[in-house]
Scaffold this active site. Sequence first.
Site, short mmCIF file in Angstrom:
data_model
loop_
_atom_site.label_atom_id
_atom_site.label_comp_id
_atom_site.label_asym_id
_atom_site.label_seq_id
_atom_site.Cartn_x
_atom_site.Cartn_y
_atom_site.Cartn_z
N LYS A 156 49.75 55.76 -17.70
CA LYS A 156 50.68 54.81 -17.09
C LYS A 156 51.22 53.97 -18.24
CE LYS A 156 51.00 50.83 -13.98
NZ LYS A 156 50.25 49.88 -13.10
N THR A 200 47.49 44.94 -9.81
CA THR A 200 48.07 44.50 -8.55
C THR A 200 46.99 44.23 -7.51
OG1 THR A 200 49.97 45.89 -9.08
CG2 THR A 200 49.85 45.06 -6.84
N TYR A 227 46.07 53.39 -19.19
CA TYR A 227 47.05 52.41 -18.73
C TYR A 227 47.38 51.49 -19.89
CZ TYR A 227 48.85 48.41 -15.95
OH TYR A 227 49.60 47.38 -15.45
N VAL A 247 53.75 54.56 -11.35
CA VAL A 247 52.72 53.82 -10.64
C VAL A 247 53.38 52.51 -10.24
CG1 VAL A 247 50.43 52.79 -10.69
CG2 VAL A 247 50.87 54.88 -11.99
#
Length: 290
Positions: free
Chosen positions: A162, A46, A134, A204
């Site tokens: 995540k 992001t 992640y 998250v």
Amino acid sequence: MTVARLMTAMVTPFCEDLEVNYDKAGELAEYLLENGSEGLVVCGTTGESPTLRPEEKLQLFQIITRRVGEKTQVWAGVGSYDTQASIELCQEAEKTGVYGIMLVTPYYNRPSQEGLYQHFKKIAEATSLPVMLYNVPSRTSANLFPATVARLAKIENIVALKEASGSMNQMTELKNILPSSFTVLAGDDSLTLPMMALGAKGVVSVASHIVGLQIKQMISCFENGQCEEARRIHNDIYPILRGLFITTNPVPVKEALNMMGMKVGPLRLPLTCLEEHERKIVKDLLPTNK
């Protein structure tokens, strides 16, 4: 160690000339903490991490840690498809005072499960910081299997995952084989509540830029056994949870923040702004337009 329940994967603000707006990044970090976030992930997907230079990432880590590091967990996105480069950035990030590091599964070169294990193991051994893995196969073409996560969880400072595979079966398998001390966080906003029902601790989040207080309340309600209220909140904010992903993240959330007056600026190529019909969809979803 405790891993925050609601982390925001922060956007990276840019000036109109596409230089990083470090002042706005500090301001945004404060805003997020005031609006539900319990931790921040800096320079993740992001945050447009593929377009950020290492020196820009390190400056962001330092500035945000100085600004809010005493009040919250700041996790630094330092993962890449190059193990040695990830180690070097991780070691520099540790000097900035960040709380922990987040490591995305290597993209493009598509390593085997053994390659993924060795990649994460080498980086974790090179730092004293807590490590969050992640897993986002839709972006990396590499799915980190539950059995590999279980192997990695035996490494002392690998403490969280995540999980953005989108698979409830994979989430179930993870919780069946991981130690209770290991934290799994949802990596898809709209799946936060379903994944918590299967054992995830929180999320998250991207949508927490916009509806952070509601997401925090939903998580708290579920934790306190108020499942119907948690479901009501989920259903209420669901259009935003989905609408912020009508095209590639972080394009919609950056435009939404700009619309709300939190001027985070443009996007770096190859990302481009929303089409006009997409702008209308996002604008109509914003709480200020309800």
